[in-house]
Every structure is written in structure tokens, then in C-alpha cells.
Design a protein around this motif. Structure first.
Motif, PDB file in Angstrom:
ATOM      1  N   ALA A  27      -0.260 -15.186  -6.067  1.00 32.17           N
ATOM      2  CA  ALA A  27      -1.588 -13.987  -6.061  1.00 32.17           C
ATOM      3  C   ALA A  27      -1.369 -13.429  -4.623  1.00 32.17           C
ATOM      4  O   ALA A  27      -1.391 -12.198  -4.299  1.00 32.17           O
ATOM      5  CB  ALA A  27      -2.558 -14.212  -6.803  1.00 32.17           C
ATOM      6  N   ALA A  28      -1.772 -14.336  -3.687  1.00 34.13           N
ATOM      7  CA  ALA A  28      -1.757 -13.700  -2.327  1.00 34.13           C
ATOM      8  C   ALA A  28      -0.727 -13.127  -1.826  1.00 34.13           C
ATOM      9  O   ALA A  28      -0.329 -12.039  -1.268  1.00 34.13           O
ATOM     10  CB  ALA A  28      -2.197 -14.876  -1.427  1.00 34.13           C
ATOM     11  N   ASP A  29       0.679 -13.788  -2.122  1.00 33.79           N
ATOM     12  CA  ASP A  29       2.019 -13.158  -1.763  1.00 33.79           C
ATOM     13  C   ASP A  29       2.180 -11.841  -2.429  1.00 33.79           C
ATOM     14  O   ASP A  29       2.620 -10.966  -1.663  1.00 33.79           O
ATOM     15  CB  ASP A  29       3.098 -14.178  -1.900  1.00 33.79           C
ATOM     16  N   LEU A  30       1.763 -11.821  -3.672  1.00 35.73           N
ATOM     17  CA  LEU A  30       2.056 -10.458  -4.609  1.00 35.73           C
ATOM     18  C   LEU A  30       1.242  -9.437  -3.993  1.00 35.73           C
ATOM     19  O   LEU A  30       1.757  -8.292  -3.897  1.00 35.73           O
ATOM     20  CB  LEU A  30       2.029 -10.767  -5.857  1.00 35.73           C
ATOM     21  N   ALA A  31      -0.095  -9.676  -3.743  1.00 33.68           N
ATOM     22  CA  ALA A  31      -1.117  -8.542  -3.411  1.00 33.68           C
ATOM     23  C   ALA A  31      -0.412  -8.346  -1.833  1.00 33.68           C
ATOM     24  O   ALA A  31      -0.645  -7.031  -1.730  1.00 33.68           O
ATOM     25  CB  ALA A  31      -2.376  -9.321  -3.181  1.00 33.68           C
ATOM     26  N   ALA A  32       0.187  -9.199  -1.199  1.00 36.12           N
ATOM     27  CA  ALA A  32       0.489  -8.904   0.217  1.00 36.12           C
ATOM     28  C   ALA A  32       1.595  -7.839  -0.028  1.00 36.12           C
ATOM     29  O   ALA A  32       1.959  -6.798   0.808  1.00 36.12           O
ATOM     30  CB  ALA A  32       0.696 -10.000   1.357  1.00 36.12           C
ATOM     31  N   TRP A  93      -8.696 -10.692   1.399  1.00 39.49           N
ATOM     32  CA  TRP A  93      -9.274 -10.906   0.233  1.00 39.49           C
ATOM     33  C   TRP A  93     -10.545 -11.346  -0.012  1.00 39.49           C
ATOM     34  O   TRP A  93     -11.274 -11.334   1.063  1.00 39.49           O
ATOM     35  CB  TRP A  93      -8.379 -12.519  -0.067  1.00 39.49           C
ATOM     36  N   SER A  94     -11.317 -11.433  -1.233  1.00 39.35           N
ATOM     37  CA  SER A  94     -12.583 -11.762  -1.337  1.00 39.35           C
ATOM     38  C   SER A  94     -12.777 -12.531  -2.722  1.00 39.35           C
ATOM     39  O   SER A  94     -11.897 -12.869  -3.382  1.00 39.35           O
ATOM     40  CB  SER A  94     -13.271 -10.413  -1.622  1.00 39.35           C
TER      41      SER A  94
END
Length: 167
Positions: A27-32, A93-94
Motif C-alpha cells: 500500500a505504501a509503495d502504491l500510494a507513493a 501516511w496517517s
């Protein structure tokens, strides 16, 4: 979804107590990659929404009459696990703790934040998880059926057990 390209709202990630690390990293990779803020959301199904306040604040009561200071501990522990993977919450992120039915709470959050995407893990394997799905339903299946925005379901990273042969 707008016809003029990918929306700019955040990526909402549903996380459980024992979330797989690869789910959060994916998720973090996709959001970035998409230039989106990641909102990691835990839904406490043992609490329920009691009032909707105009400022977006929520007041929740536990279904457990023996609530004490330990009820905050799991959410703090979960946030700590996320911080070890993602660093401190901030621009990228939050973390949000929601209450009630998981699918409905994630849908409310996605609607209220203008999320461009909801991401969840696939259904857990095992007989206890099967009983949970039988009683409560599958969160991922329910989101896919009821959402107007994209829902990405990330499979479990553990190798699948071989199917026994019929011979």
C-alpha cells in the motif's frame, strides 16, 4: 470515478490486528507511486458509532461493558507496528481508528476523505477465519460489491497449501 484521470484522494488501507507486513508495504509503495496520501484504518468491530457530529468527530461506545484503559492499548500497539514499517505519521501516511461494521466504516472513511482507492488484504485462510466469514461475511467481497471506487484486494503472501490429489 471521474473520466478525466485518476482521482487525487488518498489511498485507504484497511488493517487488522495481525496485518501482513507485505500488505502495508504494498500500500505504501502504491500510494507513493501514485503520489497519494496513505490512510491506514483499523476498524474496531467491538465498538459502535453512537453519534455523528458535524465536525466529523465520532463518539463511540464499546459493546463490552467492562471497558477500561486497556481498550486503547491495542490501537496504540497497532500504530506502533505501522510506525516501525512506515516511519512517523505525517505527510505520507496517517492512522485512523474507526468503529462498527468493517465494510461500512471503511466505506464511510473512503467517502469522507474522497479516497481514490480502498485496499484490503484477502480473506485469511483457516477454519476459524472461515467461521468468521460465515457469521460476519467477507470484508473484501462486500467492499467489491458495494463500492463505486476501485477496491484492491492483496493476496496473502504465504505459499498456498497443495491441493491433495484425488487418487
Amino acid at each position: 470515478m471521474p473520466d478525466d484521470g485518476w482521482p487525487e484522494g488518498p489511498l485507504v488501507l484497511g488493517v487488522g490486528w495481525n496485518f501482513p507486513e507485505h500488505l502495508v508495504r504494498s500500500a505504501a509503495d502504491l500510494a507513493a507511486a501514485l503520489g497519494l496520501h496513505l490512510v491506514c484504518a483499523f476498524v474496531d468491530p467491538a465498538s459502535y458509532l453512537t453519534e455523528w457530529e458535524p465536525e466529523g468527530q465520532r463518539t463511540a461506545l464499546s459493546l463490552d461493558p467492562n471497558v477500561n484503559e486497556e481498550t486503547d492499548y491495542p490501537a496504540n500497539q497497532l500504530q506502533g507496528k505501522l510506525e516501525r514499517l512506515l516511519g512517523q505519521p505525517g505527510d505520507t501516511w496517517s492512522f485512523r481508528v474507526l468503529n462498527g461494521d468493517v465494510q461500512k466504516a471503511l466505506s464511510r472513511l473512503a467517502e469522507n476523505t474522497g479516497a481514490s482507492l480502498i485496499m484490503v488484504g484477502a480473506d485469511r485462510p483457516g477454519s476459524l477465519a472461515w467461521v468468521d466469514r460465515l457469521l460476519e461475511g467477507s470484508v473484501s467481497a462486500s467492499l467489491v460489491r458495494h463500492q463505486q471506487r476501485p477496491v484492491l484486494v492483496v493476496p496473502d503472501s504465504r505459499p498456498a497449501r497443495p491441493i491433495p490429489s484425488a487418487s
